[in-house]
Design a protein around this motif. Structure first.
Motif, PDB file in Angstrom:
ATOM      1  N   ILE A 104      48.162  48.438  32.497  1.00 10.43           N
ATOM      2  CA  ILE A 104      48.338  48.631  31.186  1.00 10.43           C
ATOM      3  C   ILE A 104      47.958  47.442  30.055  1.00 10.43           C
ATOM      4  N   GLY A 105      48.858  46.344  30.875  1.00  4.90           N
ATOM      5  CA  GLY A 105      48.887  45.201  29.937  1.00  4.90           C
ATOM      6  C   GLY A 105      47.643  44.043  30.509  1.00  4.90           C
ATOM      7  N   LEU A 106      47.012  44.240  31.399  1.00  2.62           N
ATOM      8  CA  LEU A 106      46.143  43.409  32.166  1.00  2.62           C
ATOM      9  C   LEU A 106      44.754  43.007  31.286  1.00  2.62           C
ATOM     10  N   LYS A 107      44.528  43.715  30.479  1.00  3.63           N
ATOM     11  CA  LYS A 107      43.449  43.350  29.510  1.00  3.63           C
ATOM     12  C   LYS A 107      44.085  42.055  28.698  1.00  3.63           C
ATOM     13  N   ARG A 108      45.119  42.109  28.378  1.00  7.25           N
ATOM     14  CA  ARG A 108      45.513  40.709  27.566  1.00  7.25           C
ATOM     15  C   ARG A 108      46.141  39.745  28.388  1.00  7.25           C
ATOM     16  N   THR A 109      46.359  39.832  29.639  1.00  5.63           N
ATOM     17  CA  THR A 109      47.274  38.928  30.543  1.00  5.63           C
ATOM     18  C   THR A 109      46.380  38.462  31.536  1.00  5.63           C
ATOM     19  N   ALA A 110      45.289  39.125  32.143  1.00  7.49           N
ATOM     20  CA  ALA A 110      44.596  38.731  33.529  1.00  7.49           C
ATOM     21  C   ALA A 110      44.265  37.199  33.429  1.00  7.49           C
ATOM     22  N   THR A 111      43.434  36.693  32.356  1.00  7.92           N
ATOM     23  CA  THR A 111      42.973  35.514  32.284  1.00  7.92           C
ATOM     24  C   THR A 111      44.290  34.359  32.482  1.00  7.92           C
ATOM     25  N   ALA A 112      45.414  34.670  31.721  1.00 10.93           N
ATOM     26  CA  ALA A 112      46.414  33.688  31.763  1.00 10.93           C
ATOM     27  C   ALA A 112      47.130  33.830  33.140  1.00 10.93           C
ATOM     28  N   LEU A 113      47.099  35.069  33.766  1.00 13.82           N
ATOM     29  CA  LEU A 113      47.790  35.021  35.038  1.00 13.82           C
ATOM     30  C   LEU A 113      47.079  34.155  35.849  1.00 13.82           C
ATOM     31  N   LYS A 114      45.600  34.287  36.060  1.00 14.08           N
ATOM     32  CA  LYS A 114      44.811  33.719  37.009  1.00 14.08           C
ATOM     33  C   LYS A 114      45.068  32.060  36.642  1.00 14.08           C
ATOM     34  N   ALA A 115      44.964  31.762  35.506  1.00  9.71           N
ATOM     35  CA  ALA A 115      45.321  30.368  35.446  1.00  9.71           C
ATOM     36  C   ALA A 115      46.502  29.794  35.742  1.00  9.71           C
ATOM     37  N   ALA A 116      47.548  30.681  35.645  1.00  9.16           N
ATOM     38  CA  ALA A 116      48.935  30.183  36.222  1.00  9.16           C
ATOM     39  C   ALA A 116      48.883  30.107  37.773  1.00  9.16           C
ATOM     40  N   GLY A 117      48.100  30.806  38.500  1.00 11.06           N
ATOM     41  CA  GLY A 117      47.998  30.835  39.891  1.00 11.06           C
ATOM     42  C   GLY A 117      48.153  32.084  40.538  1.00 11.06           C
ATOM     43  N   LEU A 118      48.094  33.109  39.773  1.00 14.25           N
ATOM     44  CA  LEU A 118      48.010  34.486  40.739  1.00 14.25           C
ATOM     45  C   LEU A 118      46.697  34.562  41.457  1.00 14.25           C
ATOM     46  N   ASP A 119      46.801  35.227  42.531  1.00  8.45           N
ATOM     47  CA  ASP A 119      45.494  35.383  43.217  1.00  8.45           C
ATOM     48  C   ASP A 119      44.891  36.503  43.256  1.00  8.45           C
ATOM     49  N   ARG A 120      45.448  37.668  43.238  1.00  6.46           N
ATOM     50  CA  ARG A 120      45.026  38.832  43.126  1.00  6.46           C
ATOM     51  C   ARG A 120      45.920  39.990  42.598  1.00  6.46           C
ATOM     52  N   VAL A 121      45.499  41.356  42.138  1.00  3.20           N
ATOM     53  CA  VAL A 121      46.310  42.370  41.757  1.00  3.20           C
ATOM     54  C   VAL A 121      46.181  43.660  42.629  1.00  3.20           C
ATOM     55  N   ASN A 122      47.092  44.473  42.671  1.00  3.35           N
ATOM     56  CA  ASN A 122      46.814  45.869  42.963  1.00  3.35           C
ATOM     57  C   ASN A 122      47.298  46.648  41.562  1.00  3.35           C
TER      58      ASN A 122
END
Length: 332
Positions: A104-122
């Motif tokens: 639900i919250g990925l639309k607003r957080t996906a880019t920031a999470l990737k920049a922070a170092g997250l590799d992938r999501v389920n």
């Protein structure tokens, strides 16, 4: 020097750490919790951001952990999530990091999470039909999940994996449609058998949609062939779809348990080590940490907890006892 590993008496070594960041969720999935929700953990009982990062650091640098999965509840509800990911990404050696979310919250957080170092999501998505989604989750948020999936893919949090649970009389006819949709969008779909971890204890083995049921349904439209590789500690059995390259996975925790190769250790949002999703005992690291114990002592206690891990979850044993915590309070 190689860190001392989290080995148990059956020779299994835990290299995968599941970290629950919160027990709260913004959905009310029927197979997880009642409509009114649950009694959430009090804020003082939750690990702070600093405590989470410290415990993950001990696990990575002293206990051989190579992968970290952030879970919940819904981990995107954790205010400090991006900062936690960024700090864990700075550890040496750097662990692989993923996130299990309802999207639900990925639309607003996906880019920031990737920049922070997250590799992938389920991302959990059980249906393509908005009306069924509302029945299953008791919330009208289907569009938000779909947009979150798009955002995760566009941000490079790949491979994007989609987790689906099929429920009798609700979405048990959707397996082929879900797979066709996942192939179209290059998501990796994984079906998960419903497990006895709902807060309301409504799970019944009779009538649950099994791995066999799912594969039979998928084969009405697709040719499935075993990937041919040993899955090792991976929870999903994977099948090539129409010869590949796309694959579909089935996680059969109930009918085809994979305990013998399990490589996981779990940390709840309130700092308890769990050796298994279905464990009935926990080891309190929060109290040890807050008492001022050094990293070496925390690592020693963690190793001791994992040494006593049972051979299996025992779902087929007549004496099986469900854990007191529901899934939302354990972490997926």
């Amino acid at each position: 020097m190689r860190p001392q590993t989290l080995i148990d008496t059956h020779g299994r070594v835990a290299t995968d750490l599941r970290v629950s960041l919160t027990d709260r969720c913004n959905l009310r999935c029927t197979y997880c919790m009642p409509e009114e929700g649950l009694q959430w953990l009090a804020k003082p009982d939750l690990l702070t951001d600093d405590e989470i990062v410290r415990l993950i650091g001990i696990a990575v640098t002293s206990l051989g952990i190579e992968e970290v999965r952030f879970t919940g509840g819904e981990p995107l509800l954790r205010p400090g999530l991006v900062g936690i990911v960024e700090r864990v990404a700075a550890l040496e050696p750097r662990p692989q990091m993923s996130l299990t979310t309802n999207g639900i919250g990925l639309k607003r957080t996906a880019t920031a999470l990737k920049a922070a170092g997250l590799d992938r999501v389920n991302v959990s998505l059980d249906t393509l039909r908005p009306d069924v989604f509302q029945t299953l989750t008791r919330r009208d948020r289907h569009k938000d999940v779909i947009e979150g999936l798009y955002a995760a893919h566009d941000a490079g949090l790949t491979p994007v994996k989609v987790n689906s649970v099929l429920m009798p009389g609700l979405n048990d006819d959707e397996a082929p449609d879900l797979l066709a949709w996942a192939v179209e969008h290059t998501y990796e779909l994984r079906f998960i058998e419903q497990m006895p971890l709902d807060a309301q204890h409504g799970w019944k083995r009779d009538g649950m949609i099994t791995a066999g049921d799912i594969l039979t349904s998928l084969r009405t439209r697709f040719a499935l062939t075993s990937e041919g590789e040993k899955r090792g500690s991976a929870p999903a059995e994977r099948w090539l779809v129409d010869g590949g390259p796309h694959v579909v996975g089935v996680i059969a925790s109930v009918t085809r348990p994979f305990c013998a190769a399990c490589d996981r250790t779990r940390l709840t949002a309130d700092g308890q080590v769990r050796t298994c999703l279905f464990a009935t005992e926990e080891t309190d690291l929060r109290a040890v940490l807050r008492s001022g114990a050094p990293d070496e002592e925390i690592a020693r206690i963690w190793r001791l907890a994992m040494w006593g891990k049972k051979a299996g979850a025992g779902l087929d044993d007549p004496s099986f006892v469900r854990p007191q915590r529901p899934m939302s309070a354990i972490g997926g």
